[in-house]
Design a protein around this motif. Structure first.
Motif, PDB file in Angstrom:
ATOM      1  N   PRO A   1       7.279  -0.634  -9.779  1.00  8.07           N
ATOM      2  CA  PRO A   1       6.095  -1.316 -10.786  1.00  8.07           C
ATOM      3  C   PRO A   1       5.242  -2.277  -9.916  1.00  8.07           C
ATOM      4  O   PRO A   1       5.842  -3.079  -9.219  1.00  8.07           O
ATOM      5  N   TRP A   2       4.126  -2.286 -10.388  1.00  8.19           N
ATOM      6  CA  TRP A   2       3.218  -3.496 -10.025  1.00  8.19           C
ATOM      7  C   TRP A   2       3.732  -4.654 -10.134  1.00  8.19           C
ATOM      8  O   TRP A   2       3.667  -5.498  -9.035  1.00  8.19           O
ATOM      9  N   ASP A   3       4.384  -5.075 -11.156  1.00  2.00           N
ATOM     10  CA  ASP A   3       4.799  -6.514 -11.421  1.00  2.00           C
ATOM     11  C   ASP A   3       5.786  -6.850 -10.364  1.00  2.00           C
ATOM     12  O   ASP A   3       5.983  -7.951  -9.957  1.00  2.00           O
ATOM     13  N   LYS A   4       6.757  -5.914 -10.116  1.00  7.06           N
ATOM     14  CA  LYS A   4       7.763  -6.400  -8.960  1.00  7.06           C
ATOM     15  C   LYS A   4       7.104  -6.416  -7.511  1.00  7.06           C
ATOM     16  O   LYS A   4       7.534  -7.248  -6.925  1.00  7.06           O
ATOM     17  N   LEU A   5       6.087  -5.587  -7.443  1.00  2.00           N
ATOM     18  CA  LEU A   5       5.575  -5.701  -5.971  1.00  2.00           C
ATOM     19  C   LEU A   5       4.723  -7.028  -6.012  1.00  2.00           C
ATOM     20  O   LEU A   5       4.768  -7.668  -4.976  1.00  2.00           O
ATOM     21  N   TRP A   6       4.045  -7.456  -7.093  1.00  2.00           N
ATOM     22  CA  TRP A   6       3.326  -8.619  -7.184  1.00  2.00           C
ATOM     23  C   TRP A   6       4.301  -9.749  -7.081  1.00  2.00           C
ATOM     24  O   TRP A   6       3.908 -11.106  -6.652  1.00  2.00           O
ATOM     25  N   ALA A   7       5.637  -9.635  -7.477  1.00  2.00           N
ATOM     26  CA  ALA A   7       6.640 -10.827  -7.663  1.00  2.00           C
ATOM     27  C   ALA A   7       6.852 -11.312  -6.150  1.00  2.00           C
ATOM     28  O   ALA A   7       7.122 -12.590  -6.079  1.00  2.00           O
ATOM     29  N   ASP A   8       6.605 -10.509  -5.152  1.00  2.00           N
ATOM     30  CA  ASP A   8       6.983 -10.934  -3.831  1.00  2.00           C
ATOM     31  C   ASP A   8       5.988 -12.169  -3.474  1.00  2.00           C
ATOM     32  O   ASP A   8       6.261 -12.543  -2.371  1.00  2.00           O
ATOM     33  N   TYR A   9       5.017 -12.087  -4.196  1.00  2.66           N
ATOM     34  CA  TYR A   9       4.051 -12.973  -3.812  1.00  2.66           C
ATOM     35  C   TYR A   9       3.938 -14.292  -4.359  1.00  2.66           C
ATOM     36  O   TYR A   9       3.262 -15.404  -3.965  1.00  2.66           O
TER      37      TYR A   9
END
Length: 130
Positions: free
Chosen positions: A94-102
Motif C-alpha cells: 500500500p502507498w502508506d507503507k511505501l511513504w512510511a519509509d521516508y
C-alpha cells in the motif's frame, strides 16, 4: 552509448539493493531487531552505492559537474520509479507503507539512500577527477 552504460551501472545497484534487502531480512533484523536492522541496511546500501559509483566514475574521463549530477539524477529517477512502481503494482504494497519509509521522525532513513544515489557521482567525480 554513455547513458546506456549509466543505466547498466544502475542495474548493478538495483541487484545490490535486492541483495541488501535479503541480507537485512534473513540475517541483520534477526540479530539486532527491526529498527537497528533498518539503519544498518541503509548504511550498507549507501556505502555500496558510493563504492560502485566511485569505481564507475573513476574509470571515466573527467566529466563536468553538470554531467555527474545528471548521472545521479538519472539514477535517482530510475530508483524512485522502480521503488514505487515495483513495490506498489507488483508486490501490492500500500502507498502508506511505501511513504512510511521516508518518515525520518520515525527513524526511517531511506532518504539517505536517495541522497547518496543523487550526489555520489558528483562527490566521486571530485575525489577521482580532481
Amino acid at each position: 552509448m554513455f547513458w546506456v552504460t549509466v543505466c547498466g551501472v544502475w542495474l548493478v545497484m538495483l541487484v545490490t539493493a535486492f541483495l541488501n534487502g535479503a541480507l537485512r531480512e534473513v540475517l541483520i533484523v534477526r540479530l539486532v531487531g527491526e529498527q537497528v536492522g533498518h539503519v544498518l541496511s541503509v548504511v550498507l546500501l549507501s556505502g555500496a552505492i558510493f563504492g560502485l559509483t566511485y569505481l564507475f566514475v573513476g574509470a571515466l574521463e573527467p566529466l563536468p559537474a553538470s554531467t555527474l549530477l545528471g548521472i545521479g539524477l538519472c539514477w535517482l529517477v530510475l530508483s524512485l520509479l522502480f521503488e514505487f512502481g515495483f513495490f506498489h503494482y507488483v508486490m501490492h504494497e500500500p502507498w502508506d507503507k511505501l511513504w512510511a519509509d521516508y518518515n525520518i521522525f520515525q527513524g526511517r532513513l531511506l532518504i539517505v539512500v536517495w541522497l547518496t544515489t543523487l550526489f555520489s557521482p558528483l562527490l566521486c567525480g571530485k575525489l577521482t577527477q580532481g
